[in-house]
Design a protein around this motif. Structure first.
Motif, short mmCIF file in Angstrom:
data_model
loop_
_atom_site.label_atom_id
_atom_site.label_comp_id
_atom_site.label_asym_id
_atom_site.label_seq_id
_atom_site.Cartn_x
_atom_site.Cartn_y
_atom_site.Cartn_z
N SER A 183 -27.83 -3.95 -57.32
CA SER A 183 -26.91 -3.11 -58.11
C SER A 183 -27.67 -1.95 -58.76
O SER A 183 -27.16 -0.83 -58.84
N VAL A 184 -28.90 -2.22 -59.20
CA VAL A 184 -29.70 -1.17 -59.84
C VAL A 184 -30.08 -0.10 -58.80
O VAL A 184 -29.91 1.11 -59.02
N ILE A 185 -30.54 -0.56 -57.64
CA ILE A 185 -30.95 0.39 -56.60
C ILE A 185 -29.74 1.17 -56.11
O ILE A 185 -29.80 2.39 -55.90
N ARG A 186 -28.61 0.48 -55.94
CA ARG A 186 -27.38 1.15 -55.45
C ARG A 186 -26.98 2.29 -56.37
O ARG A 186 -26.71 3.39 -55.93
N GLU A 187 -26.99 2.02 -57.67
CA GLU A 187 -26.55 3.07 -58.59
C GLU A 187 -27.55 4.24 -58.60
O GLU A 187 -27.14 5.41 -58.61
N ALA A 188 -28.83 3.91 -58.58
CA ALA A 188 -29.85 4.98 -58.59
C ALA A 188 -29.70 5.84 -57.33
O ALA A 188 -29.77 7.07 -57.39
N MET A 189 -29.47 5.18 -56.20
CA MET A 189 -29.32 5.92 -54.94
C MET A 189 -28.07 6.79 -54.97
O MET A 189 -28.08 7.94 -54.54
N GLN A 190 -26.98 6.23 -55.48
CA GLN A 190 -25.73 6.98 -55.54
C GLN A 190 -25.91 8.25 -56.37
O GLN A 190 -25.40 9.31 -56.03
#
Ligand SMILES: CC(C)(COP(=O)(O)OP(=O)(O)OC[C@H]1O[C@@H](n2cnc3c(N)ncnc32)[C@H](O)[C@@H]1OP(=O)(O)O)[C@@H](O)C(=O)NCCC(=O)NCCS
Length: 220
Positions: A183-190
């Motif tokens: 979830s952390v990586i997903r938001e940073a990538m988004q």
């Protein structure tokens, strides 16, 4: 949640990644106000439970505390803000006088410009808000809407929200899983993708302007 519903949530989450959603900053306040002011009376009613006047909308946007709240936005090719969601965390205990407590709940309110509806932006904003809440350690996401708001009710049901009804109004809650690496990586990538998307659109618009100034044919 049934297996079908879980698959649906996963599909929505995957589709949501294709829509660049950018965190707005303090300087974007006028853009958010403009977006809300363009909503007609019925949409204002659906968004706020009241057909707010222009003055009240401007006051509402001025009152957003960007240190606590987050406003997410979707920009079209002309960098018009066509969809936006206001994520407002709060703590019931803090409201009762115990300041500095971590928020436990967040309310999310969203709107999509009429011309941009039906393309998954509302769902994508909701998915982004859920991820954001998880990453802030917020366990409950809450939305208040009118039962006549079919699109919003659909978004809430698809997300497996618990909905309680009263006098034509609905409160939808979802309890979120704790944050994890994904979830952390997903938001940073988004956020990175949205920043890149915004800069790219800016470049295209600038080069079109330059071409017009130089009277060169626009390739697009
Ligand atoms: C509610 C709103 C945000 C939805 O935005 P959107 O970008 O069109 O939403 P999506 O494209 O993600 O569609 C959401 C779902 O609702 C469904 N839907 C849309 N209109 C519908 C209707 N009239 N009846 C039933 N379902 C409907 C869509 O088919 C979609 O479901 P699906 O993914 O299973 O196909 C938008 O209509 C809006 O801004 N309305 C005015 C303000 C408002 O109501 N804000 C919400 C208050 S918190």
């Amino acid at each position: 949640m049934t297996l079908d519903e879980r698959i649906r949530v996963r599909l929505d989450a995957a589709r949501a990644l294709a829509i660049p959603i950018k965190e707005l900053s303090l300087e974007d306040r006028p853009l958010y106000a403009k977006h809300l002011l363009e909503l007609g009376a019925k949409d204002r009613y659906l968004r706020f439970g009241n057909p707010l006047s222009d003055e009240t909308i401007v006051r509402y946007v001025s009152g957003i505390d960007f240190d606590r709240a987050t406003v997410f936005g979707v920009f079209d090719d002309n960098l018009k803000l066509v969809a936006a969601g206001h994520f407002a965390p709060h703590s019931i205990e803090a409201e009762a006088g115990q300041a500095d407590l971590k928020p436990t709940t967040a309310e999310f309110g969203l709107s999509v410009a009429e011309e941009a509806r039906g393309k998954g932006m509302g769902t994508a904003l909701f998915v982004r808000a859920s991820t954001h809440a998880r990453n802030l350690g917020i366990a409950n996401l809450f939305m208040h809407c009118l039962t006549q708001n079919k699109a919003m009710m659909r978004i809430a049901r698809k997300a497996g929200m618990e909905i309680s009804y009263s006098a034509g109004e609905a409160d939808a809650y979802v309890t979120l899983a704790p944050a994890d690496a994904a979830s952390v990586i997903r938001e940073a990538m988004q956020e990175q993708i949205a920043l890149f998307d915004f800069a790219f659109k800016q470049q295209v618009l600038n080069s079109r302007g330059l071409m017009r100034e130089m009277r060169l044919p626009d390739a697009a």
